[in-house]
Design a protein around this motif. Structure first.
Motif: not given
Lengths: 338, 182
Positions: A90-98, A103-106, A328-331
């Motif tokens: 679950l800790r691994q999945w937590r990092n993936v989720a973060i 990315r979803v926010g962007r 434009p690029p995402p940024a």
């Protein structure tokens, strides 16, 4: 003593008995047609009992935990190993989720995504459970005084438990997803990725795992597919986690629920009264919604001199810079958004 | 100790004792429907109200009348939260069948008495299940599974002995046999 067991011989009850049987049949039909009268009486009775139920809740829950731990004490070591392993994963999945959350926010900022409708949440405590042959329910210590209304979804930390179907002033009854009368429109997200989301109806039949009735007969489910609420009909918000698909061994499919209605103590009642915000017109997405001008249609190819000549231009010294046709690029897009 | 059936009950107390069977039935309904699941909902609660109905239907049918049975069933419907009227109909029909065979049921003792009550409880559970199944058929929903109602039947029969102990004690202390039989 023997006299006490003698049977009274004076009983001419035939006529009232027939009348009472007829009345009982009428009551069944009346309850089918007008159930609200019964519901009001039930809500009133539960409101009256609420203080007692709240007082006995703690010792009863403690006794229940103690009873449950009797069998678990022999598997504590194995359970500990399993939990450590699960925690590492679950800790691994937590990092993936973060990472994915960022990315979803962007992407949301880039697309001017319509935010999910705001939902008010009422935290409630389970003060009673009833497991009757024809009803599986739990009673919460929040009612109309807390703006809890029939139809609202009830969630625990893991997923959806059921819906409110009866509210008193201080208490409310929850119809569980496993109950005989529960029918929820759901979306099944295929784990194989070959097909899109599948619409289905999840119906309870008083078993631990509700059954799935597919809307379309041409699709096939797979064990492990994720089930969420579809939001069809507007009664429930879309996307509430419910469970995973499992085969029932008889050419059918059932849902292994994420929530555990038998052990949940604190739940959330979701108020979905606000209508979802209308998405912008498709023509406005994604470029215009991102603050960019729509791309001009290609001009007809003519002589190079004409093509190079600008169209009627206002007599200004500094003409506006032509808009780039590339995204434009995402940024850069984020900067435009801001 | 002198039981009340051998004493002359004052007229004022006679009315009070007449409602003891109904109060016992209502108490059984209330206790059985307290929404607390000690065993995590593994077993359904018993139909505690059926024991007073059965007992006084055999012993004092003048006190456990069809109207009283109707009232107890109505209370069970309100508190149990199931489809309205189901348990009212089940209790009344069970009462009707037991009252029709009173002599047969009242003559049972020991294990046969338990079997007699089990027959009455089976009737009640069958009526309730068939009624709910009929309503489900009309509504186009699933038929209810059999296992929960069988569990409730088993629990009801299991609780017959302690329930009857309490009910018979109350009968001897407060109600007594009908005056014509004493």
């Amino acid at each position: 003593m023997a006299n006490a067991w003698k049977i009274a011989r004076r009983s001419n009850v035939q006529l009232p008995l027939i009348l009472v049987v007829a009345l009982a049949v009428v009551l069944v039909l009346l309850g089918k047609a007008q159930g609200t009268l019964f519901d009001k009486m039930r809500a009133h009775a539960t409101d009256t009992m609420a203080p007692v139920l709240e007082k006995v809740r703690v010792p009863v829950a403690g006794f229940g935990r103690w009873m449950g731990s009797i069998t678990e004490i022999f598997s504590v070591y194995q359970e500990n190993l399993r939990l450590k392993d699960e925690n590492a994963r679950l800790r691994q999945w937590r990092n993936v989720a973060i990472v994915l959350q960022g990315r979803v926010g962007r992407y949301q900022a880039l697309l001017h995504a319509v935010p999910d409708p705001q939902m008010n949440r009422v935290l409630a405590r389970v003060i009673g459970r009833a497991n009757r042959p024809f009803l599986q329910t739990m009673i919460l210590d929040a009612g109309r005084n807390n703006h809890v209304l029939p139809g609202q979804a009830v969630m625990d930390a893991r997923g959806m438990i059921g819906r409110i179907y009866l509210t008193g002033n201080r208490t409310s009854w929850v119809i569980l997803l496993t109950d005989l009368n529960s029918r929820i429109p759901v979306t099944v997200a295929s784990s194989s990725g070959k097909v899109g989301n599948i619409q289905a109806m999840m119906t309870g039949d008083n078993r631990a795992q509700p059954s799935l009735e597919l809307v379309s007969r041409t699709v096939t489910l797979h064990a492990g597919d994720q089930v969420t609420s579809s939001g069809d009909g507007g009664l429930l918000p879309a996307g509430l986690p419910i469970g995973t698909v499992v085969a029932d061994g008889a050419d059918g499919w059932r849902v292994a629920l994420l929530a555990d209605a038998g052990s949940s103590q604190d739940v959330e009642v979701l108020n979905f009264s606000k209508p979802p915000e209308a998405p912008p017109a498709s023509a406005q997405l994604p470029a215009e919604a991102a603050g960019l001008k729509p791309q001009a249609p290609p001009a007809p190819v003519t002589a190079p001199a004409q093509a190079a000549a600008p169209a009627p231009k206002p007599p200004v010294a500094a003409a506006p810079k032509p808009q780039s046709t590339q995204a434009p690029p995402p940024a850069e897009a984020e900067a435009v958004d801001r | 100790m002198v039981s009340l059936e051998r004493t002359i009950v004052p007229a004022r107390l006679r009315t009070l004792t007449a409602v003891v069977p109904m109060l016992c039935g209502l108490a059984g309904v209330f206790i059985a429907n307290i929404p607390i699941s000690i065993l995590g909902g593994l077993v359904p609660p018993p139909l505690l109200a059926l024991a007073p109905i059965y007992f006084w239907c055999l012993v004092r049918p003048d006190l456990m009348t069809p109207a009283v049975t109707f009232t107890i069933g109505f209370a069970e419907d309100v508190l149990s939260g199931g489809p309205p009227g189901i348990w009212t109909l089940a209790f009344v029909l069970t009462y009707a069948l037991v009252a029709r065979q009173r002599d047969s049921f009242a003559g049972l003792s020991g294990l046969a008495a338990v079997l007699g009550f089990a027959a009455a409880a089976t009737i009640a559970c069958c009526v309730a299940y068939i009624s709910v199944a009929a309503l489900a058929f009309l509504s186009g929903t699933h038929f209810p599974p059999m296992a929960p109602i069988l569990g409730e039947l088993a629990m009801t029969v299991l609780f017959y002995a302690p329930s009857t102990l309490v009910v018979s004690w109350l009968h001897h202390k407060l109600v007594g046999a009908s005056r014509g039989d004493v």
